[in-house]
Design a protein around this motif. Structure first.
Motif, PDB file in Angstrom:
ATOM      1  N   HIS A  37     -19.062 -34.865 -62.304  1.00  0.00           N
ATOM      2  CA  HIS A  37     -18.672 -35.875 -61.400  1.00  0.00           C
ATOM      3  C   HIS A  37     -17.738 -35.617 -60.730  1.00  0.00           C
ATOM      4  CE1 HIS A  37     -15.411 -37.935 -63.638  1.00  0.00           C
ATOM      5  NE2 HIS A  37     -16.198 -37.923 -64.603  1.00  0.00           N
ATOM      6  N   LEU A  38     -17.458 -36.148 -59.194  1.00  0.00           N
ATOM      7  CA  LEU A  38     -16.695 -35.819 -58.461  1.00  0.00           C
ATOM      8  C   LEU A  38     -14.997 -35.963 -59.128  1.00  0.00           C
ATOM      9  CD1 LEU A  38     -16.142 -35.411 -55.476  1.00  0.00           C
ATOM     10  CD2 LEU A  38     -15.743 -37.685 -55.132  1.00  0.00           C
ATOM     11  N   GLY A  39     -14.637 -36.929 -59.960  1.00  0.00           N
ATOM     12  CA  GLY A  39     -13.443 -36.671 -60.589  1.00  0.00           C
ATOM     13  C   GLY A  39     -13.230 -35.638 -61.332  1.00  0.00           C
ATOM     14  N   ASN A  40     -14.254 -35.117 -62.187  1.00  0.00           N
ATOM     15  CA  ASN A  40     -14.098 -33.837 -62.980  1.00  0.00           C
ATOM     16  C   ASN A  40     -13.725 -32.782 -61.860  1.00  0.00           C
ATOM     17  OD1 ASN A  40     -17.113 -34.567 -65.011  1.00  0.00           O
ATOM     18  ND2 ASN A  40     -15.064 -35.057 -65.814  1.00  0.00           N
ATOM     19  N   ASP A  41     -14.506 -32.708 -60.934  1.00  0.00           N
ATOM     20  CA  ASP A  41     -14.068 -31.519 -60.152  1.00  0.00           C
ATOM     21  C   ASP A  41     -12.922 -31.728 -59.155  1.00  0.00           C
ATOM     22  OD1 ASP A  41     -14.733 -29.031 -58.868  1.00  0.00           O
ATOM     23  OD2 ASP A  41     -15.312 -29.810 -56.876  1.00  0.00           O
ATOM     24  N   LEU A  42     -12.422 -32.721 -58.641  1.00  0.00           N
ATOM     25  CA  LEU A  42     -11.243 -32.679 -58.015  1.00  0.00           C
ATOM     26  C   LEU A  42     -10.018 -32.716 -59.058  1.00  0.00           C
ATOM     27  CD1 LEU A  42     -12.058 -35.637 -55.158  1.00  0.00           C
ATOM     28  CD2 LEU A  42     -12.314 -33.082 -55.163  1.00  0.00           C
ATOM     29  N   GLY A  43     -10.195 -33.399 -60.278  1.00  0.00           N
ATOM     30  CA  GLY A  43      -8.873 -33.492 -61.233  1.00  0.00           C
ATOM     31  C   GLY A  43      -8.983 -32.198 -61.867  1.00  0.00           C
ATOM     32  N   ALA A  44      -9.984 -31.384 -62.143  1.00  0.00           N
ATOM     33  CA  ALA A  44      -9.785 -30.367 -63.404  1.00  0.00           C
ATOM     34  C   ALA A  44     -10.535 -28.985 -62.576  1.00  0.00           C
ATOM     35  CB  ALA A  44     -10.235 -31.048 -64.675  1.00  0.00           C
ATOM     36  N   ILE A  45     -12.129 -29.276 -62.567  1.00  0.00           N
ATOM     37  CA  ILE A  45     -12.805 -28.062 -62.389  1.00  0.00           C
ATOM     38  C   ILE A  45     -12.220 -26.944 -61.411  1.00  0.00           C
ATOM     39  CG2 ILE A  45     -15.194 -27.065 -62.150  1.00  0.00           C
ATOM     40  CD1 ILE A  45     -16.044 -30.074 -63.452  1.00  0.00           C
ATOM     41  N   ARG A  46     -11.715 -27.520 -60.196  1.00  0.00           N
ATOM     42  CA  ARG A  46     -11.206 -26.765 -59.251  1.00  0.00           C
ATOM     43  C   ARG A  46     -10.017 -25.946 -59.909  1.00  0.00           C
ATOM     44  NH1 ARG A  46     -11.190 -29.842 -53.435  1.00  0.00           N
ATOM     45  NH2 ARG A  46     -13.739 -30.180 -53.665  1.00  0.00           N
ATOM     46  N   ASN A  47      -9.262 -26.313 -60.735  1.00  0.00           N
ATOM     47  CA  ASN A  47      -8.308 -25.500 -61.003  1.00  0.00           C
ATOM     48  C   ASN A  47      -8.961 -24.635 -62.433  1.00  0.00           C
ATOM     49  OD1 ASN A  47      -6.012 -25.847 -60.116  1.00  0.00           O
ATOM     50  ND2 ASN A  47      -5.138 -27.602 -61.080  1.00  0.00           N
ATOM     51  N   TYR A  48      -9.846 -24.768 -62.975  1.00  0.00           N
ATOM     52  CA  TYR A  48     -10.638 -24.023 -63.894  1.00  0.00           C
ATOM     53  C   TYR A  48     -10.954 -22.653 -63.315  1.00  0.00           C
ATOM     54  CZ  TYR A  48     -11.987 -28.246 -67.164  1.00  0.00           C
ATOM     55  OH  TYR A  48     -12.133 -29.173 -67.628  1.00  0.00           O
ATOM     56  N   VAL A  49     -11.725 -22.999 -62.153  1.00  0.00           N
ATOM     57  CA  VAL A  49     -12.259 -21.943 -61.155  1.00  0.00           C
ATOM     58  C   VAL A  49     -10.922 -21.084 -60.583  1.00  0.00           C
ATOM     59  CG1 VAL A  49     -13.580 -21.195 -59.163  1.00  0.00           C
ATOM     60  CG2 VAL A  49     -14.224 -23.246 -60.675  1.00  0.00           C
ATOM     61  N   ARG A  50      -9.783 -21.749 -60.184  1.00  0.00           N
ATOM     62  CA  ARG A  50      -8.914 -20.858 -59.519  1.00  0.00           C
ATOM     63  C   ARG A  50      -8.083 -20.047 -60.735  1.00  0.00           C
ATOM     64  NH1 ARG A  50      -3.583 -21.932 -59.010  1.00  0.00           N
ATOM     65  NH2 ARG A  50      -3.609 -24.116 -59.866  1.00  0.00           N
ATOM     66  N   LEU A  51      -7.960 -20.667 -61.713  1.00  0.00           N
ATOM     67  CA  LEU A  51      -7.131 -20.023 -62.953  1.00  0.00           C
ATOM     68  C   LEU A  51      -7.861 -18.782 -63.571  1.00  0.00           C
ATOM     69  CD1 LEU A  51      -5.304 -23.222 -64.645  1.00  0.00           C
ATOM     70  CD2 LEU A  51      -4.105 -21.470 -63.082  1.00  0.00           C
ATOM     71  N   GLN A  52      -8.955 -18.704 -63.418  1.00  0.00           N
ATOM     72  CA  GLN A  52      -9.845 -17.584 -64.064  1.00  0.00           C
ATOM     73  C   GLN A  52      -9.554 -16.400 -63.495  1.00  0.00           C
ATOM     74  OE1 GLN A  52     -14.067 -18.196 -63.876  1.00  0.00           O
ATOM     75  NE2 GLN A  52     -14.247 -18.748 -61.966  1.00  0.00           N
ATOM     76  N   ASP A  53      -9.060 -16.314 -62.198  1.00  0.00           N
ATOM     77  CA  ASP A  53      -8.645 -15.112 -61.610  1.00  0.00           C
ATOM     78  C   ASP A  53      -7.223 -14.885 -61.863  1.00  0.00           C
ATOM     79  OD1 ASP A  53     -10.986 -14.530 -60.365  1.00  0.00           O
ATOM     80  OD2 ASP A  53     -10.739 -16.112 -58.721  1.00  0.00           O
ATOM     81  N   GLU A  54      -6.314 -15.690 -62.435  1.00  0.00           N
ATOM     82  CA  GLU A  54      -4.985 -15.466 -62.723  1.00  0.00           C
ATOM     83  C   GLU A  54      -4.699 -15.253 -64.064  1.00  0.00           C
ATOM     84  OE1 GLU A  54      -2.637 -18.595 -60.671  1.00  0.00           O
ATOM     85  OE2 GLU A  54      -4.230 -18.635 -58.875  1.00  0.00           O
ATOM     86  N   TYR A  55      -5.551 -15.930 -65.057  1.00  0.00           N
ATOM     87  CA  TYR A  55      -4.904 -16.092 -66.442  1.00  0.00           C
ATOM     88  C   TYR A  55      -6.324 -15.537 -67.259  1.00  0.00           C
ATOM     89  CZ  TYR A  55      -1.072 -18.109 -64.717  1.00  0.00           C
ATOM     90  OH  TYR A  55       0.127 -18.563 -64.092  1.00  0.00           O
ATOM     91  N   GLU A  56      -6.033 -15.145 -68.529  1.00  0.00           N
ATOM     92  CA  GLU A  56      -7.301 -15.131 -69.384  1.00  0.00           C
ATOM     93  C   GLU A  56      -7.799 -16.584 -69.750  1.00  0.00           C
ATOM     94  OE1 GLU A  56      -6.406 -13.308 -73.285  1.00  0.00           O
ATOM     95  OE2 GLU A  56      -8.375 -14.000 -74.164  1.00  0.00           O
TER      96      GLU A  56
END
Ligand code: TYM
Length: 344
Positions: A37-56
């Motif tokens: 849902h929108l809360g999952n994406d705005l609160g967390a999933i956007r960062n999951y996606v971003r961090l996969q390029d920066e860390y393991e």
């Protein structure tokens, strides 16, 4: 006569594997609540996606946790599949991160037991989500609900992750994970890094009722990968500024959930808020615009979601590979912990 050593096939010593784990690693978990849902994406999933390029990066669908509230096996299986497809559709890339299902790495539960022995019951009883669950499911206050944060801590530290992208509603759980880590390290020696929460710029996203946190269990979600008609219905049902009765009344965008959500779907949100404040625009117009923008924003992800749903074997393969790849780290951490605790 001794046979020659065969370093290429011999398993790495547990401590070497565990030590390698301390390089910056990010971990997060998400409940198999079905379509994101929108809360999952705005609160967390956007960062999951971003961090996969920066860390393991390691991401986990926490089906053991879900058992504290979901008791229908078929529902749990379907929701796990839908959440996996959601995460992949929203940008998790198995080439750049590991995605798996919690119960496929059962070492999490053994570590949870070990961590439970350093965790005072009083810490668990004061957890806000435990108190909420006591109210929301009074006939089902199972032991898993109380011990939930210990399993959450185990999820993180079994991979010695130091960064944990979560929504702000998870701040208390993360703080508890840190306390558990401190308690363990104090008793048995430095073993785990203290995990840090990583937040997006979104506050805890409110549901369509405009009062409570957006959550599947409260039935107040905007299901971002659903068919456009459903998204439109959900957005149009949103409660806005309850003091704005007439179309000509000035609105208060600072308390209107619809106006607040516009911040994430266009650069003109200040203008939109001004339109509400001066009654130049009505709530219905503002909701229609928000629905259009959400639908447009998530259209490519929805397409990927439908493709993944048509190929469940592909998703299952990704999850299986994810869990298999994590086995050496999970086993190494457990071996180290057992040793430190006197079990070996
Ligand atoms: P869960 O499944 O409730 O939520 C998954 C992620 O989405 C975020 N989130 C929100 N953010 C903002 N506004 C909202 N309305 C909203 N709803 C959900 C959550 O903050 C979360 O980041 N206990 C965790 C799952 C978990 C976990 C872990 C998380 C288990 N083990 C280890 C991190 C690390 C949960 O129930 O999230």
């Amino acid at each position: 006569m001794t046979s020659p050593a065969q370093p290429s096939t011999a398993p790495a010593p547990a401590e070497a594997v565990a030590a390698a784990a301390t390089s910056m690693r990010t971990f997060s978990g998400i409940q198999p609540s079905g379509v994101a849902h929108l809360g999952n994406d705005l609160g967390a999933i956007r960062n999951y996606v971003r961090l996969q390029d920066e860390y393991e990066a390691i991401y986990c669908i926490v089906d053991y946790h879900a058992l504290t509230s979901t008791h229908d096996p078929e529902v749990l299986r379907a929701r796990t599949r839908d959440m996996a497809a959601s995460l992949l559709a929203l940008g998790l890339d198995p080439e750049r991160c590991t995605l798996f299902v919690q119960s496929h790495r059962p070492e999490h539960t053994e570590l949870a037991w070990l961590l439970a022995t350093v965790t005072p019951v009083s810490w668990l009883e004061r957890t806000p989500t435990y108190k909420e669950k006591r109210e929301s499911q009074p006939d089902d206050i199972n032991h898993g609900l109380l011990t939930y944060p210990v399993l959450q801590a185990a999820d993180i530290v079994i991979y010695k992750a130091s960064l944990v992208p979560v929504g702000r509603d998870q701040a208390a759980h993360l703080e508890l994970s840190r306390e558990i880590v401190r308690a363990f390290n104090n008793r048995y020696g430095q073993t785990f890094p203290e995990p840090q929460a990583v937040f997006t710029d979104a506050p805890t996203v409110l549901g369509t009722d405009g009062v409570r946190k957006m959550s599947k269990s409260l039935g107040n979600t905007i299901d971002i990968l659903a068919e456009p008609e459903l998204i439109r219905r959900q957005v149009m049902s949103m409660v806005t500024d309850t003091q704005r009765i007439l179309r000509t009344d000035p609105g208060r965008p600072e308390v209107c959930n619809v106006c607040q959500l516009h911040r994430f779907f266009g650069l003109d949100y200040l203008e939109i808020q001004d339109g509400e404040r001066t009654a130049r625009t009505g709530c219905v117009d503002t909701k229609k615009l928000l629905a259009d923008r959400i639908i447009r924003h998530y259209a490519p992800a929805r397409e990927r979601y439908l493709e993944l749903q048509a190929h469940p074997e592909q998703v299952a393969g990704i999850l299986e590979e994810g869990a298999d790849g994590l086995r050496p780290v999970a086993e190494a951490t457990l071996a180290e912990v057992r040793e430190k605790m006197g079990l070996r």
